[in-house]
Scaffold this active site. Structure first.
Site, short mmCIF file in Angstrom:
data_model
loop_
_atom_site.label_atom_id
_atom_site.label_comp_id
_atom_site.label_asym_id
_atom_site.label_seq_id
_atom_site.Cartn_x
_atom_site.Cartn_y
_atom_site.Cartn_z
CG HIS A 1 -2.85 10.63 0.49
ND1 HIS A 1 -2.17 9.90 -0.17
CD2 HIS A 1 -2.36 10.45 1.86
CE1 HIS A 1 -1.28 9.16 0.47
NE2 HIS A 1 -1.45 9.43 1.53
NE ARG B 1 -1.95 12.24 4.94
CZ ARG B 1 -2.41 11.94 6.34
NH1 ARG B 1 -3.18 12.44 6.88
NH2 ARG B 1 -2.00 10.77 6.92
CE LYS C 1 1.11 12.67 7.25
NZ LYS C 1 1.31 11.90 8.64
CG ASP D 1 7.43 8.38 2.43
OD1 ASP D 1 8.38 7.82 1.71
OD2 ASP D 1 6.73 7.85 2.88
CB CYS E 1 6.85 6.27 -1.53
SG CYS E 1 5.88 7.07 -0.52
CE1 TYR E 2 2.69 9.68 -0.79
CE2 TYR E 2 4.01 10.59 1.33
CZ TYR E 2 3.01 10.11 0.63
OH TYR E 2 1.95 9.67 1.52
CG ASP F 1 9.66 7.73 4.79
OD1 ASP F 1 10.02 8.99 4.50
OD2 ASP F 1 8.95 7.37 5.91
CG ASP G 1 9.89 -0.38 2.51
OD1 ASP G 1 9.64 -0.19 1.40
OD2 ASP G 1 9.96 0.46 3.38
CG HIS H 1 9.68 3.56 0.92
ND1 HIS H 1 9.20 2.96 2.06
CD2 HIS H 1 9.22 4.86 1.13
CE1 HIS H 1 7.93 3.83 2.62
NE2 HIS H 1 8.23 4.64 1.91
#
Lengths: 337, 504
Positions: B250, B302, B305, B308, B310-311, B380, B387, B390
């Site tokens: 992750h 992941r 998936k 996003d 934030c990654y 995201d 938010d 993020h």
């Protein structure tokens, strides 16, 4: 926001059975920046909770208060922590608590605390078997939920009891059948097959490796562009120290486009199941795999690997150009003069 | 933009591929026409307004779910300002310090809010916030951190397998370990005792895919391995194997594990059994987390998936950490630029300046095109709302894709030369015989040796999009890291050559 009461909410401040407690405001003498605008109900409950933490009271009504807070904010770890200590101190029935958790876990699947609280309860009650069905139900709501899968793995490893393990391979096969691309399920498969000791019937480790290779090859043939399956394949080979080159015939089938005159294969080679007819080829993961085989071969393998990496960098997997260039650099350096 | 190839589904649709396809359709709509340059503009003003609203007016009641993460809301906001180059005025700084200090627990560490139990995650967020807005002296926050109690609190969470609970009666996971080690670095609290066994624990969390999971399951039973020496009663012995990872590889856990691993290098035992992680597999996994062109090059957390924003930080930021341990490197690949259709990536001679192992340009595009909410704040992915979380990790990710910040051996030597032996918190011995002095010295020099590689910054959308560089280990600017570490290690940090772009 979850609904807490069906009746109009009653504030703790208005309740006679809480009149002995002096609520405690969150901030005293500080006018905080970045504040949260709480609802009246949340502010009220947490004001009383702070007072309880201070006084150290552990009682039935503390269970009601912490449940109230948790329902409004399931990530309130202090409320969970205090609730746990209270449960143990007043010897509350833990099976009742577990039934409450059945409801809360599914409502708040993504919260760390609901799952950890469950773990704490299970280490006390020590009745892990019914948990398997509960977890399976939770996964229906979110098939890749990280906490749910970790909890299942913890349960298996912690209690490590044959009754728990019996249906596990069947369970994960069902999950993978539902979605062959569910990486959480693939990880679970690796966990149960290779990382938690040897289970009854799996004593012949070579046979287990053969079984897993057959399974993952079959899966790749159904949907070749599935990173989860390729990673699993690599995992099995690495774990069992099986040379990648033993898979060369298989992966080669996936490195070239479908041929125009291709018809249904007359004789199916069970060792090397071919790509399904609707699959999109060539498959970059197969090209990468074949390049790894060539690289490990060394010598004349290196230029062959380099050609494949170039095709990934420039055509089949261009977003990772930098990575493929790095692989070329590394391979050339390690075989350099 | 329909010429971009969609992810293959092999005529075998499942829930994963359906969700992927729907996401790709949305993302494609956010790729601007080539003549539309405004889409590549970072709407700094709108984002600053978003952060100011959060700081001054506060958060709406749906943020009640983050009531136990108030330090995070604050950190995401003030570090957002730092990355955007916005300095706070003294009045607001003081208000923030006062707010943060209300979270310190009387028994050490910081909680998620006043009266909440101490917890490793809010402890990191609080200390980093103080690094940004605090100062030495009365009321400044720094000298009001109770470091003795914090150290005792840390030790009270330690488990026999080298891991830590995130708070009492709670879970073990690598987020907590990262937060603890980062704080120990910043506040001069690191000792061999504190992190004994921790490198092995981290290594045990690497999965077969190459990334890291949240935790591993310890096995204390010795019956499995008769060759292990019998444990002393006070020290349960932990086996190296089997310690299976709980949960799949992750992005967030991988960042936390790798950053911890890098920070623990001065303390990782060099004798057998030496814990090891497989860098090659890790690099492959990180690299595979970058989405394709049709996903605008964003990162996922992941396998299989969705991308996003934030990654961008958790995974994008991990490449620099790997380079710090010697994986990656420089040099021009031979014979690569002579063939193949020129892709869109090649149009700006981007490759000439880019030694990174991921596609920095594409990641910047993802954040600019898909990560920005038109009304301010980052997210995201579309059509989600922005938010606080993020917003910071998209900005920090964008910053790490703009700048290459790596350990500089030159800078490290400057720091080592300037080191003056000082007393750490734990020592009663004369300085010359303080066994921790050499550890503190190397921790200090390692942490502050990270420097922006000159001439390698690159700004998609133009220099107006420039963000401040941020420290790959802590997610603080270099200036803030130097100030707080200088204070707690009692060192004068030698001034840096001012970089052309004015790095802070």
């Amino acid at each position: 926001m979850p609904t807490i009461h069906t009746d109009p909410p009653t504030l703790y401040a208005e309740r006679s059975d809480w009149a002995d407690v002096t609520p405690q405001a969150q901030y005293e003498n500080v006018n905080p920046l970045a504040p949260i605008f709480y609802t009246e109900e949340y502010k009220d409950a947490t004001d009383y909770f702070r007072a309880i933490v201070k006084s150290g009271e552990m009682s039935e009504r503390v269970l009601e208060l912490t449940e109230n807070i948790i329902r409004q904010n399931p990530a309130h770890y202090t409320a969970w922590q205090y609730r746990y200590k209270t449960l143990l101190t007043i010897k509350a029935p833990l099976d009742v608590e577990l039934r409450l958790m059945d409801e809360l876990a599914v409502k708040h699947l993504k919260t760390y605390q609901v799952w950890h609280h469950r773990r704490l309860l299970l280490t006390e009650t020590r009745k892990p078997v019914p948990e398997l069905a509960f977890i399976a139900r939770s996964l229906k709501a979110d098939e890749k939920n990280y906490h749910t899968w970790s909890y299942r793995q913890w349960l298996l490893a912690y209690f490590n009891d044959d009754e728990l393990w019996d249906g596990e391979l069947e369970f994960v096969e069902r999950m993978l059948k539902g979605d062959i691309r569910n990486n959480s399920a693939w990880h679970h498969r690796f966990f149960i097959v290779f990382q938690s000791g040897t289970r009854k019937g799996d004593e012949d480790r070579d046979e287990v490796v053969r079984r897993e290779l057959a399974y993952v090859k079959q899966s790749i043939s159904q949907a070749p562009n599935n990173a989860s399956a390729w990673n699993y394949l690599r995992g099995v080979l690495d774990h069992s120290h099986t040379p990648y080159s033993t898979l060369q015939l298989f992966v080669q089938l996936y490195t070239v486009p479908h041929s125009p005159g291709e018809t249904a294969v007359e004789v199916i080679d069970l060792e090397n199941p071919p790509p399904s007819k609707d699959s999109q080829l060539p498959c970059p993961a197969a090209i990468e795999f074949l390049a790894d085989i060539y690289e490990l071969e060394g010598g004349n393998g290196i230029p062959k690997a380099t050609e494949l990496w170039k095709s990934l960098a420039n055509e089949h997997d261009t977003i990772r150009k930098k990575y493929w260039e790095y692989r070329i650099r590394e391979a050339l350096q390690s075989t350099g003069p | 933009m329909s010429h971009l190839s969609r992810s293959p589904t092999d005529g075998y649709p499942t829930e994963t591929s359906n969700l992927q396809a729907a996401t790709e359709s949305t993302l494609i709509d956010h790729i601007p026409d080539t003549d539309d340059t405004s889409a590549a503009t970072l709407q700094k003003n709108a984002h600053i307004q978003f952060l100011i609203r959060n700081l001054v007016q506060g958060f709406p009641s749906k943020y009640t779910s983050q009531d136990a993460s108030q330090p995070w809301l604050m950190f995401w906001t003030v570090q957002g300002f730092s990355v955007l180059g916005v300095a706070l005025d003294p009045t607001n700084k003081q208000k923030i310090i006062d707010t943060v200090m209300a979270w310190q627990h009387p028994d050490g560490g910081f909680g998620g809010g006043p009266g909440q139990a101490a917890h490793l995650l809010p402890t990191y967020a609080s200390v980093c916030t103080l690094a940004i807005v605090g100062r030495p002296g009365p009321g400044g926050g720094w000298d009001q951190i109770n470091r003795e109690k914090m150290y005792k609190y840390f030790m009270s969470l330690k488990q026999p397998d080298g891991s830590f609970l995130v708070t009492h009666h709670a879970e073990v996971d690598v987020r907590g370990i990262y937060c603890l080690i980062a704080v120990a670095y910043l506040l001069d609290l690191l000792t061999p005792e504190l992190v004994e066994g921790t490198p092995s624990f981290i290594a045990s969390c690497q999965t077969y895919e190459g990334g890291f999971s949240s935790a591993s399951q310890p096995y204390y039973s010795l019956s499995l391995n008769p060759t292990t020496p019998a444990p002393t009663p006070t020290q349960p012995s932990v086996l190296d194997s089997p310690r299976p990872p709980l949960g799949e590889a992750h992005g967030g856990y991988t960042f936390c594990s790798l950053a911890s691993w890098v920070m623990l290098q001065p303390l990782t035992p060099s004798s057998e059994p030496k814990p090891e992680i497989n860098y090659k597999r890790l690099l492959r996994w990180l690299s595979n987390m970058q989405g394709s062109e049709v996903e605008i090059g964003g990162f996922k957390g992941r396998t299989n998936k969705l991308v996003d924003g934030c990654y961008s930080w958790w995974v994008g930021g991990s490449f620099g950490l790997l380079e710090a341990v010697g994986v990656g490197g420089h040099g021009d690949p031979q014979g690569l630029h002579d063939d193949g259709p020129a892709s869109a990536q090649d149009t700006e001679n981007w490759d000439d300046v880019d030694d990174s192992l991921f596609n920095r340009k594409a990641l910047q595009e993802y954040i600019l095109y898909a990560g920005q909410h038109p009304a301010g704040g980052l997210r995201d992915k579309p059509p989600k709302t922005p938010d606080a979380y993020h917003t910071l990790y998209c900005l920090a990710g964008l910053s790490s894709a703009q700048h290459r910040v790596l350990p500089s051996p030159t800078r490290r030597n400057v720091l080592l030369d300037a080191w003056e032996s000082t007393r750490g918190m734990f020592v009663t011995l004369p300085r010359s015989r303080d066994p921790l002095d050499s550890l503190r010295k190397s921790v200090f020099a390692d942490a502050l040796s990270w420097s922006e590689e000159e001439g390698t910054s690159k700004f998609v959308g133009g220099n107006g999009n420039r963000l401040n560089g941020t420290h790959p280990l802590f997610n603080l600017t270099m200036t803030h890291t130097e100030a707080i570490m200088g204070h707690f290690y009692k060192q004068k940090v030698p001034t840096r050559k001012k970089a052309k772009a004015g790095s802070t």
